[in-house]
Design a protein around this motif. Structure first.
Motif, short mmCIF file in Angstrom:
data_model
loop_
_atom_site.label_atom_id
_atom_site.label_comp_id
_atom_site.label_asym_id
_atom_site.label_seq_id
_atom_site.Cartn_x
_atom_site.Cartn_y
_atom_site.Cartn_z
N GLU A 179 1.00 -5.43 -1.90
CA GLU A 179 2.22 -4.63 -1.71
C GLU A 179 3.38 -5.46 -1.15
O GLU A 179 4.46 -4.95 -0.92
CB GLU A 179 1.95 -3.43 -0.80
N SER A 201 -2.12 -0.60 1.12
CA SER A 201 -2.23 0.68 0.42
C SER A 201 -3.58 0.64 -0.29
O SER A 201 -4.16 -0.42 -0.44
CB SER A 201 -1.10 0.85 -0.61
N GLN A 203 -4.13 0.67 -3.28
CA GLN A 203 -3.77 0.44 -4.67
C GLN A 203 -4.94 0.01 -5.57
O GLN A 203 -5.21 0.63 -6.58
CB GLN A 203 -2.64 -0.58 -4.76
N LYS A 206 -7.83 2.59 -5.86
CA LYS A 206 -7.58 3.82 -6.63
C LYS A 206 -7.56 3.53 -8.12
O LYS A 206 -8.00 4.34 -8.93
CB LYS A 206 -6.34 4.56 -6.15
N ARG A 225 0.90 -2.47 7.45
CA ARG A 225 1.78 -3.53 6.94
C ARG A 225 2.45 -4.22 8.11
O ARG A 225 3.12 -3.57 8.92
CB ARG A 225 2.84 -2.96 6.00
N GLU A 227 5.28 -5.83 8.96
CA GLU A 227 6.63 -6.13 8.50
C GLU A 227 7.64 -5.72 9.57
O GLU A 227 7.27 -5.09 10.56
CB GLU A 227 6.92 -5.42 7.17
N GLN A 234 6.82 2.05 10.15
CA GLN A 234 5.85 1.76 11.20
C GLN A 234 4.81 0.79 10.65
O GLN A 234 4.58 0.74 9.44
CB GLN A 234 5.15 3.07 11.61
N PHE A 237 1.06 3.51 8.88
CA PHE A 237 1.69 4.75 8.46
C PHE A 237 0.74 5.43 7.48
O PHE A 237 -0.32 4.89 7.17
CB PHE A 237 3.06 4.47 7.83
N GLN A 239 0.03 7.51 3.82
CA GLN A 239 0.49 7.88 2.48
C GLN A 239 -0.29 9.08 1.96
O GLN A 239 -1.47 9.24 2.27
CB GLN A 239 0.24 6.72 1.49
N HIS A 453 4.44 -3.93 -7.93
CA HIS A 453 3.30 -4.82 -7.74
C HIS A 453 2.87 -5.25 -9.13
O HIS A 453 3.30 -4.67 -10.12
CB HIS A 453 2.17 -4.16 -6.93
N GLU A 486 13.62 6.78 0.56
CA GLU A 486 12.58 6.57 -0.45
C GLU A 486 11.35 7.29 0.09
O GLU A 486 10.65 6.79 0.95
CB GLU A 486 12.31 5.07 -0.63
N ALA A 487 11.12 8.51 -0.43
CA ALA A 487 10.01 9.31 0.09
C ALA A 487 8.70 8.93 -0.57
O ALA A 487 7.63 9.17 -0.01
CB ALA A 487 10.30 10.79 -0.12
N GLY A 488 8.77 8.34 -1.75
CA GLY A 488 7.55 7.97 -2.43
C GLY A 488 7.85 7.13 -3.65
O GLY A 488 9.01 7.01 -4.06
N ARG A 493 0.28 1.98 -14.73
CA ARG A 493 -0.28 0.64 -14.54
C ARG A 493 -0.58 -0.03 -15.88
O ARG A 493 -0.76 0.64 -16.89
CB ARG A 493 -1.58 0.71 -13.73
N MET A 535 1.11 7.51 -7.80
CA MET A 535 2.17 7.23 -6.85
C MET A 535 1.69 7.50 -5.43
O MET A 535 0.56 7.96 -5.23
CB MET A 535 3.43 8.04 -7.14
N GLY A 538 5.26 8.55 1.35
CA GLY A 538 5.13 8.27 2.76
C GLY A 538 5.06 9.62 3.47
O GLY A 538 6.04 10.36 3.50
P1 AMO Z 1 5.09 1.71 -1.69
O1 AMO Z 1 4.91 0.37 -1.11
O2 AMO Z 1 6.40 2.02 -2.34
O3 AMO Z 1 4.01 1.95 -2.85
O4 AMO Z 1 4.77 2.81 -0.61
C1 AMO Z 1 4.81 4.19 -0.93
C2 AMO Z 1 5.58 4.96 0.12
O5 AMO Z 1 5.07 4.72 1.42
C3 AMO Z 1 6.12 4.80 2.38
N1 AMO Z 1 6.13 3.57 3.19
C4 AMO Z 1 6.23 3.52 4.54
N2 AMO Z 1 6.37 4.49 5.45
C5 AMO Z 1 6.43 4.14 6.75
N3 AMO Z 1 6.33 2.88 7.20
C6 AMO Z 1 6.19 1.85 6.33
N4 AMO Z 1 6.07 0.62 6.79
C7 AMO Z 1 6.15 2.16 4.92
N5 AMO Z 1 6.02 1.42 3.79
C8 AMO Z 1 6.00 2.28 2.76
C9 AMO Z 1 7.41 4.99 1.62
C10 AMO Z 1 7.04 4.54 0.22
O6 AMO Z 1 7.80 5.19 -0.76
N6 AMO Z 1 0.53 1.52 -3.83
C11 AMO Z 1 1.93 1.87 -4.05
C12 AMO Z 1 2.08 3.25 -4.61
C13 AMO Z 1 1.70 3.34 -6.06
O7 AMO Z 1 2.14 2.50 -6.86
O8 AMO Z 1 0.96 4.29 -6.40
C14 AMO Z 1 2.67 1.76 -2.72
O9 AMO Z 1 2.11 1.59 -1.66
O10 AMO Z 1 7.75 6.36 1.63
#
Ligand code: AMO
Ligand code: AMP
Length: 596
Positions: A179, A201, A203, A206, A225, A227, A234, A237, A239, A453, A486-488, A493, A535, A538
């Motif tokens: 990721e 994640s 990823q 799944k 993560r 970062e 955070q 977090f 998903q 990715h 960016e909620a999601g 693939r 998908m 978050g």
């Molecule tokens: P992605 O990296 O875009 O996709 O993450 C999906 C959603 O997770 C939330 N998010 C976070 N929320 C809080 N803190 C963080 N550090 C953080 N990073 C990400 C966001 C983001 O939209 N595996 C892919 C998904 C997929 O392709 O199915 C993935 O992780 O809301």
């Protein structure tokens, strides 16, 4: 301390209504406040459902009254008594027309004076709130948010269950997932010198579940993560993570639109119109300077490069000549709304996004602008037309590489909307951003990298471009954007092993590296993988949006601070030498291990 004896709670404080008048009830909770009026004593008793007033009368039972007189804030109490109508109504309390005339009291536990007040929207320093998180969580707003989070999770579980998804857990201790953030590593004692990576994640797993024929998967999945943290990020977090077999983009999007509709209806009684609007990535960038645009207000970006490419202002002409652009934001009535000083402050603001300056123009009877002297009349007329300015407006310009122009004007747009109060906070703007580029050229690494990715599929018709113009290939990725968050996001693939190999080679991953990192996935895909996609939302961000907070810590029971620390438990912390030895780990120097 007293035990509850044979007392049993019969109802929660906030559930009491006038319908209970005349009944004898048993309530338990914490002392929100107490008032001793000499012969009458009132205690506001709080539990997570709300507050009820307890009353004690010295003239009816003086022994009970004496006991009640020792009650202080946050004491845990149990009280039995009759629900009666109050003589003086408190209109600010949900239960303000009734009270309990207490006949039996147990002080279940005393409390020291709490270091933070337990109240709605407390303005206590965040550091203190995090240190005493268990007390902070007693406040009604935090309890409401925890309840909302629980309900959103439940709605998700139910919705996806009804749509044929199975909840399947995937491991925490696994191999690095792609990721793009740094991994949190866990040393293996049994296999010295090797490490698990906590999942960024689920990823890969799944996708493997799709290869396994599970057809539809969902998981409320914790992700890790390492970062840089922000108000909506955070280190750990959650998903709402899902994947589907035998689908294309529209299938994934429509199932998820159903979920968004349901969660908004159930949580806020708001009707979200579906199908949702789709904005291609290029349009989002051009209009809003962002791939997560907040479209609840205007202030759209306008490209004026054509008009100024041969004007007399070198900053503008150079930017265009170097492949960049000059773009403008027109602020309606901005000429009078914003002072010179405020415009200068905006200039400083865009510099934090690497812009070198902010040119401006007040379009009034007489045009006021530091760059007017470089423009002839025709150029000026084109600028006014392209930026859509009317008399009284202020036009702001940035010239630079496109990325800098988008970043700075995109941020300025949001900043101005907040400053000028242009956003109706009670509306919800839900949309998809689609047609992301598949690849992004990294100057630093001198190669293309995957925007999402490396398993994200390209548009079928763009596949030939992988050889000729990789940067122009669009991907089957989609992000769901709510009010500028960016909620999601997710994608269809790659399920074809030749195309996957091609993708790896375009991003400069050798066969050997691909084999080392993702060999198990590539191997699995040799046995008849279904086309699949999915998908992840978050959950924290979704909860933020649905509870109206802009701080992710407000929706997580025990969050980390900006330095990824838990101030309450004091984590991370050092460990015993013995543990390190068992793990075959030695710390080079404590200082270097703390470098962030
Ligand atoms: P992605 O990296 O875009 O996709 O993450 C999906 C959603 O997770 C939330 N998010 C976070 N929320 C809080 N803190 C963080 N550090 C953080 N990073 C990400 C966001 C983001 O939209 N595996 C892919 C998904 C997929 O392709 O199915 C993935 O992780 O809301
Ligand atoms: P200067 O001639 O450098 O004083 O700049 C004149 C005006 O142009 C000032 O208002 C600067 O803020 C602005 N300016 C400088 N660089 C840029 C840039 N890259 N994009 C937009 N405006 C700029």
């Amino acid at each position: 301390m007293a035990s509850m004896g044979n007392m049993k709670r019969s109802i929660m404080c906030g559930m009491l209504t006038e319908n209970n008048i005349g009944q004898t009830v048993t309530v338990m909770g914490w002392t929100q406040k107490y008032r001793n009026l000499g012969s009458l004593l009132f205690v506001d008793l709080r539990d997570r459902s709300g507050i009820i007033q307890l009353s004690f009368d010295d003239t009816t039972d003086s022994e009970l009254f004496t006991k009640a007189s020792t009650i202080r804030n946050e004491y845990a109490l149990a009280a039995v008594g009759e629900v009666v109508k109050r003589s003086s109504v408190n209109p600010d309390m949900k239960t303000g027309t009734i009270e309990i005339k207490v006949t039996e009291l147990q002080i279940l536990n005393k409390a020291q004076t709490p270091p933070i007040a337990i109240e709605e929207n407390s303005n206590v320093k965040e550091e203190t709130r995090l240190k005493y998180r268990y007390l902070d969580l007693r406040s009604p707003d935090m309890q409401r948010r925890m309840q909302a989070r629980h309900r959103i999770t439940k709605i998700a579980r139910d919705y996806y269950d009804e749509n044929g998804f199975w909840e399947i857990e995937t491991p925490y201790l696994n191999k690095s997932t792609p990721e793009g953030a740094r991994d949190y590593l866990v040393p293996s004692r049994v296999n010295p010198g090797t490490f698990y990576a906590l999942p960024q994640s689920p990823q890969l797993y799944k996708q493997l579940l799709m290869a396994s024929g599970m057809d539809r998967y969902i998981q409320i999945a914790r992700c890790f993560r390492d970062e840089d943290l922000r108000a909506d990020r955070q280190p750990e977090f959650t998903q709402i993570d899902l994947e589907m077999s035998f689908v294309d983009m529209d299938d994934v999007m429509s199932v998820n639109e159903g979920f968004v509709k349901e969660v908004f209806k159930k949580m806020l009684d708001v009707d979200i119109k579906t199908p949702l609007r789709q904005i291609p990535y290029a349009e989002a960038m051009n209009k809003y300077g962002s791939d997560k645009p907040d479209t609840r207000f205007g202030l759209e970006l306008k490209d004026i490069s054509e008009a100024v490419k041969s004007c007399g202002f070198k900053v503008f002409t150079d930017a265009v000549a170097n492949g960049g652009s000059v773009r403008a934001i027109c602020v309606p009535n901005g000429a009078s709304l914003l002072s010179r000083k405020e415009i200068d402050a905006l200039g400083e603001f865009v510099k934090t996004y690497r812009a070198k300056g902010l040119a401006w123009m007040k379009y009034e009877e007489e045009i006021k602008s530091p760059i007017a002297k470089f423009m002839d009349e025709n150029t000026m007329a084109s600028i006014i037309e392209l930026s859509g300015a009317s008399q009284g407006d202020l036009v702001l310009f940035v010239a630079d590489k496109n990325q800098v122009v988008f970043d700075s004007l995109g941020a300025l747009r949001l900043h101005l909307a907040k400053k000028l109060d242009l956003i109706d906070e009670n509306t919800y703007d839900v949309l998809w951003v689609t047609e992301f580029p598949l690849l992004d050229y990294s100057e630093e690494e001198g190669r293309f990298t995957a925007v999402h990715h490396p398993f994200t599929a390209p548009f079928d018709e763009d596949i030939p471009l992988l050889d000729t113009d990789p940067g122009a290939v669009r991907s089957k990725a989609y992000d769901i954007v709510i009010n500028g968050y960016e909620a999601g996001g997710g994608s269809i693939r790659i399920s074809d092993s030749d195309l996957q190999a091609k993708m790896f080679s375009v991003i400069g991953l050798s066969d050997k590296e691909a084999e080392e990192r993702f060999g198990f996935l590539l191997e699995a895909f040799k046995y008849g993988t279904p086309p699949h996609g999915g998908m992840a939302y978050g959950l924290d961000r979704l909860t933020m949006i649905l509870t109206g907070t802009n701080n992710i810590k407000d929706v997580i029971a025990f969050p980390k601070n900006q330095n990824a620390m838990d101030l309450m438990a004091d984590a991370p912390a050092g460990v015993d030498e013995k543990q390190l030895t068992e793990l075959s780990i030695s710390i080079i120097s404590p200082d270097s291990s703390q470098n962030v």
